[in-house]
Each structure stands twice: as C-alpha cells, then as structure tokens.
Scaffold this active site. Sequence first.
Site, PDB file in Angstrom:
ATOM      1  N   GLY A  15     -85.398  22.211  67.905  1.00  0.00           N
ATOM      2  CA  GLY A  15     -85.220  23.588  67.411  1.00  0.00           C
ATOM      3  C   GLY A  15     -83.968  23.689  66.548  1.00  0.00           C
ATOM      4  O   GLY A  15     -82.972  23.035  66.832  1.00  0.00           O
ATOM      5  N   ARG A  76     -90.680  18.437  65.340  1.00  0.00           N
ATOM      6  CA  ARG A  76     -90.899  17.707  66.590  1.00  0.00           C
ATOM      7  C   ARG A  76     -91.961  16.666  66.263  1.00  0.00           C
ATOM      8  O   ARG A  76     -92.975  16.992  65.659  1.00  0.00           O
ATOM      9  CB  ARG A  76     -91.361  18.652  67.691  1.00  0.00           C
ATOM     10  CG  ARG A  76     -90.337  19.779  67.933  1.00  0.00           C
ATOM     11  CD  ARG A  76     -90.709  20.616  69.145  1.00  0.00           C
ATOM     12  NE  ARG A  76     -89.982  21.886  69.137  1.00  0.00           N
ATOM     13  CZ  ARG A  76     -88.786  22.080  69.700  1.00  0.00           C
ATOM     14  NH1 ARG A  76     -88.183  21.105  70.324  1.00  0.00           N
ATOM     15  NH2 ARG A  76     -88.208  23.254  69.654  1.00  0.00           N
ATOM     16  N   ASP A 107     -81.580  17.700  73.971  1.00  0.00           N
ATOM     17  CA  ASP A 107     -81.677  16.515  74.832  1.00  0.00           C
ATOM     18  C   ASP A 107     -82.908  15.660  74.540  1.00  0.00           C
ATOM     19  O   ASP A 107     -82.868  14.442  74.712  1.00  0.00           O
ATOM     20  CB  ASP A 107     -81.571  16.890  76.316  1.00  0.00           C
ATOM     21  CG  ASP A 107     -82.553  17.953  76.729  1.00  0.00           C
ATOM     22  OD1 ASP A 107     -83.323  18.426  75.864  1.00  0.00           O
ATOM     23  OD2 ASP A 107     -82.564  18.321  77.922  1.00  0.00           O
ATOM     24  N   THR A 130     -78.094  23.351  69.691  1.00  0.00           N
ATOM     25  CA  THR A 130     -79.093  24.205  70.333  1.00  0.00           C
ATOM     26  C   THR A 130     -78.390  25.468  70.801  1.00  0.00           C
ATOM     27  O   THR A 130     -77.257  25.393  71.274  1.00  0.00           O
ATOM     28  CB  THR A 130     -79.794  23.490  71.532  1.00  0.00           C
ATOM     29  OG1 THR A 130     -80.510  24.456  72.292  1.00  0.00           O
ATOM     30  CG2 THR A 130     -78.816  22.809  72.462  1.00  0.00           C
ATOM     31  N   ASP A 132     -79.047  27.364  73.304  1.00  0.00           N
ATOM     32  CA  ASP A 132     -79.068  27.616  74.758  1.00  0.00           C
ATOM     33  C   ASP A 132     -77.834  27.104  75.499  1.00  0.00           C
ATOM     34  O   ASP A 132     -77.605  27.473  76.639  1.00  0.00           O
ATOM     35  CB  ASP A 132     -80.299  26.953  75.393  1.00  0.00           C
ATOM     36  CG  ASP A 132     -81.582  27.653  75.004  1.00  0.00           C
ATOM     37  OD1 ASP A 132     -81.500  28.759  74.447  1.00  0.00           O
ATOM     38  OD2 ASP A 132     -82.661  27.086  75.252  1.00  0.00           O
ATOM     39  N   ASP A 134     -77.464  24.293  76.823  1.00  0.00           N
ATOM     40  CA  ASP A 134     -77.953  23.698  78.068  1.00  0.00           C
ATOM     41  C   ASP A 134     -77.762  22.187  78.114  1.00  0.00           C
ATOM     42  O   ASP A 134     -78.556  21.463  78.709  1.00  0.00           O
ATOM     43  CB  ASP A 134     -79.436  24.051  78.265  1.00  0.00           C
ATOM     44  CG  ASP A 134     -80.303  23.627  77.079  1.00  0.00           C
ATOM     45  OD1 ASP A 134     -79.737  23.178  76.057  1.00  0.00           O
ATOM     46  OD2 ASP A 134     -81.535  23.745  77.180  1.00  0.00           O
ATOM     47  N   ARG A 176     -84.203  29.246  79.140  1.00  0.00           N
ATOM     48  CA  ARG A 176     -85.263  28.914  80.087  1.00  0.00           C
ATOM     49  C   ARG A 176     -84.698  28.284  81.362  1.00  0.00           C
ATOM     50  O   ARG A 176     -85.135  28.576  82.455  1.00  0.00           O
ATOM     51  CB  ARG A 176     -86.236  27.940  79.424  1.00  0.00           C
ATOM     52  CG  ARG A 176     -87.638  28.405  79.595  1.00  0.00           C
ATOM     53  CD  ARG A 176     -88.656  27.677  78.777  1.00  0.00           C
ATOM     54  NE  ARG A 176     -89.292  28.591  77.861  1.00  0.00           N
ATOM     55  CZ  ARG A 176     -89.440  28.379  76.575  1.00  0.00           C
ATOM     56  NH1 ARG A 176     -88.999  27.272  76.037  1.00  0.00           N
ATOM     57  NH2 ARG A 176     -90.024  29.258  75.819  1.00  0.00           N
TER      58      ARG A 176
HETATM   59  P1  ATP Z   1     -84.536  21.737  71.666  1.00  0.00           P
HETATM   60  O1  ATP Z   1     -83.366  21.888  72.611  1.00  0.00           O
HETATM   61  O2  ATP Z   1     -84.478  22.696  70.541  1.00  0.00           O
HETATM   62  O3  ATP Z   1     -85.873  21.717  72.358  1.00  0.00           O
HETATM   63  P2  ATP Z   1     -84.798  18.906  71.526  1.00  0.00           P
HETATM   64  O4  ATP Z   1     -84.086  17.865  70.759  1.00  0.00           O
HETATM   65  O5  ATP Z   1     -84.667  18.850  73.025  1.00  0.00           O
HETATM   66  O6  ATP Z   1     -84.341  20.309  70.952  1.00  0.00           O
HETATM   67  P3  ATP Z   1     -87.559  18.047  71.643  1.00  0.00           P
HETATM   68  O7  ATP Z   1     -88.767  18.593  70.994  1.00  0.00           O
HETATM   69  O8  ATP Z   1     -87.552  17.897  73.121  1.00  0.00           O
HETATM   70  O9  ATP Z   1     -86.335  18.928  71.117  1.00  0.00           O
HETATM   71  O10 ATP Z   1     -87.265  16.594  71.022  1.00  0.00           O
HETATM   72  C1  ATP Z   1     -87.185  16.421  69.616  1.00  0.00           C
HETATM   73  C2  ATP Z   1     -87.921  15.177  69.248  1.00  0.00           C
HETATM   74  O11 ATP Z   1     -87.300  14.041  69.870  1.00  0.00           O
HETATM   75  C3  ATP Z   1     -89.367  15.107  69.705  1.00  0.00           C
HETATM   76  O12 ATP Z   1     -90.240  15.780  68.835  1.00  0.00           O
HETATM   77  C4  ATP Z   1     -89.647  13.611  69.708  1.00  0.00           C
HETATM   78  O13 ATP Z   1     -89.933  13.159  68.408  1.00  0.00           O
HETATM   79  C5  ATP Z   1     -88.286  13.051  70.137  1.00  0.00           C
HETATM   80  N1  ATP Z   1     -88.330  12.752  71.582  1.00  0.00           N
HETATM   81  C6  ATP Z   1     -88.153  13.602  72.613  1.00  0.00           C
HETATM   82  N2  ATP Z   1     -88.341  12.983  73.800  1.00  0.00           N
HETATM   83  C7  ATP Z   1     -88.667  11.692  73.499  1.00  0.00           C
HETATM   84  C8  ATP Z   1     -89.003  10.552  74.274  1.00  0.00           C
HETATM   85  N3  ATP Z   1     -89.047  10.586  75.609  1.00  0.00           N
HETATM   86  N4  ATP Z   1     -89.273   9.408  73.613  1.00  0.00           N
HETATM   87  C9  ATP Z   1     -89.225   9.341  72.273  1.00  0.00           C
HETATM   88  N5  ATP Z   1     -88.945  10.392  71.500  1.00  0.00           N
HETATM   89  C10 ATP Z   1     -88.655  11.545  72.074  1.00  0.00           C
END
Ligand code: ATP
Length: 328
Positions: A15, A76, A107, A130, A132, A134, A176
């Site tokens: 995000g 994503r 994360d 992010t 949040d 978090d 969340r």
């Molecule tokens: P937000 O806090 O906004 O959700 P985020 O970085 O946690 O941000 P995610 O959608 O969970 O957002 O992860 C971003 C991208 O990182 C995913 O679309 C995927 O490409 C990659 N990713 C997340 N988890 C994994 C995993 N276990 N293995 C490989 N790639 C991953």
Amino acid sequence: MAKTIKKIGVMTSGGDSPGMNAAIRSVVRACAYHNIECYGIYRGYEGMIEGDFIKMNARSVKGIINKGGTILKSARSKEFRTKEGRVKAHEQLIKAGIDAFVVVGGDGSFTGAMIFNQEFNFPVMGIPGTIDNDIFGTTHTLGYDTALNTVVEVIDKIRDTASSHNRLFFVEVMGRDVGHIALNVGIGAGAEEILIPEEDLGLDRLLESLRRSKQSGKSSSIVVVAEGDKIGKSVFELKDYVEENMTEYEVRVSVLGHLQRGGAPSCFDRVLASRMGVKAVECLLDGQSNYMVGLKNDVIDITPFDQAVKGKSKINMELLRVSDIMSI
Ligand code: ATP
C-alpha cells in the site's frame, strides 16, 4: 568478501503512504552523493519481474518531496510469491547490472526481500512505509504522522456537525491489527471513546460510557473505531446497537477509508524519509544487508528483517489511561 556495490535499485511496494516519494528522493540522492548509480523499479516486485526499470539521478527526483503517493507506483505481485517469479526478478536485476535494492513498503514487502536475499544472496534493505505504524523496530513508519494529521483534521470537521445536531458519530479509521491511529487521533481530536484491536471495551461498557457522557452535559459525542476493534462488530452494527439501546442519541457513521492514505507528507515524514533513505544506502555500501531501517529514540537504527517481520508493534499503554482521563 562482499561484492562492491555500484548500482542500487529503489522501489515502493504494498500500500502507498505519504513520504514514499521523499524516501525515493533520499535513496536516489544518497546514491548520487556516493557516486553510485541508481535505478527506479516501477510497480514493486511486479516491475522487478518485468525489468521495468528507469535510470535516475539527483535531478530525476526534484519537486517530489512534498507529493503524496509514489512516482514509482506500487503493486502487489502474486508471481513474486513463487520461486519462478523470483528467479525472473533476479535475472532482470542481473541483466540491468543492479547489485542491491532498497524496498519501501510494509512487512509483506520485507518478507519478500528476505526470501530473495536468502535465495540469491542479493543485498537488500527496507524502509517501513505504511500509515498503520504496525511494524516492529521503529516508533514511526513513513506516512503515519501525516495520516494522524489528516484524520484529526477530518474529525474536527465531523465534530462541527456532531455538536450542531447533538449527534453521536462513530468514525472508523484504519488499523486492522494495531490501534495506533485510533488511539492518537482519538486523544488529539478529543473523542469520548476509542475502540482499538488491543482492548475489548465491551458493548455494555461502551453504553455506560456514552450514558455518562450524556449525563455530564455533553450534547454530542465522537467514538473513534479502529477497523480491527475487539468488540468485533462492524461500525454499522455498533450504530444499530447504540440506537436500539440509547434512543436519546441520533447516531451517524463515517468511514474514512482511503482518504487517510493520501495527501502531502508532513514535515516529520519528509525528514524521516530523508534520514531513512540515507541510512539504507549507506548500510548497503558498508556491506550490511537484510535489515529494515527504523527510528528508535530519535536515532535511525536497523533491525534484522526477520525480527521486523515477526515482532509486534505495541501501542503506548499510557495513552489509554490519558484517553480515559480526558473523556471524563
Ligand atoms: P501493506 O502494509 O501496505 O500491506 P505490505 O508490504 O505488507 O504493505 P503485501 O501485499 O503484504 O504488502 O506485500 C507486498 C508484496 O510483497 C506482495 O505483493 C508480494 O509480491 C511480496 N510478498 C509478500 N509476502 C511474500 C512472501 N511470503 N514471499 C514472497 N513475496 C512476498
């Protein structure tokens, strides 16, 4: 001996959050300062897999420190979750001569970077972006401070209507898993009650508290609700419940949604992003990898990805007490 780093990639993933552009700017300019080439990677891991890269220099990032969103776009990527996807991404980086990358994200993005590092021994660093807040290992993520200011401003406006019509407003804010936003904006905007994922106030106590407010002479009330609050009811179900049990109140709901993620970053987020970008680049140049940069006691520090991902960000319990006292 670790390979000398000559080209660093930077990308935004997951995000978006205010301050991501300021972080891109900082990484690009820190690279220029150290005479390192820098490449922007579009659309997070999706763009990495497709080789959607752009060479950047100090001037490519002019005029963006004050802009919300991310000029490199975010995405994503399902494919990056697979080994085949990551092999393709690695091939693209090697083809472009990129030796290391900095990912600005949450994360999930760090988990992806950590796995990539393990599989290909590829140097990576993370910047927490992010709203949040978090993420373990930093007191502030990029965008959090801006989001607090945005939400407080909106609740101030809602209060104008609430007090003009003697209404009770449930305002749903993001959060969340953790109630950082709800707790801080609740105190900052003078909410009567704050419902967060960490604490189960319970419906009876909520009613009791609202009755107390009414008896103490308050004509309107604001209840800030984090998306993941423990009572487990949607904000609309809460409205129905209170209306059924407290006919003296006219109840309204406002779900703030995505407006919380946009807007120009606050000065705090711009400075934080600038500090984090410099630290991430300098860590890579010092041969460090697999860390998230973060703010701890006003110092920019690093936390191993596995700890940042597994650890839990905790709310400040003192704020809960302050909020109770303030809502007397
Ligand atoms: P937000 O806090 O906004 O959700 P985020 O970085 O946690 O941000 P995610 O959608 O969970 O957002 O992860 C971003 C991208 O990182 C995913 O679309 C995927 O490409 C990659 N990713 C997340 N988890 C994994 C995993 N276990 N293995 C490989 N790639 C991953």
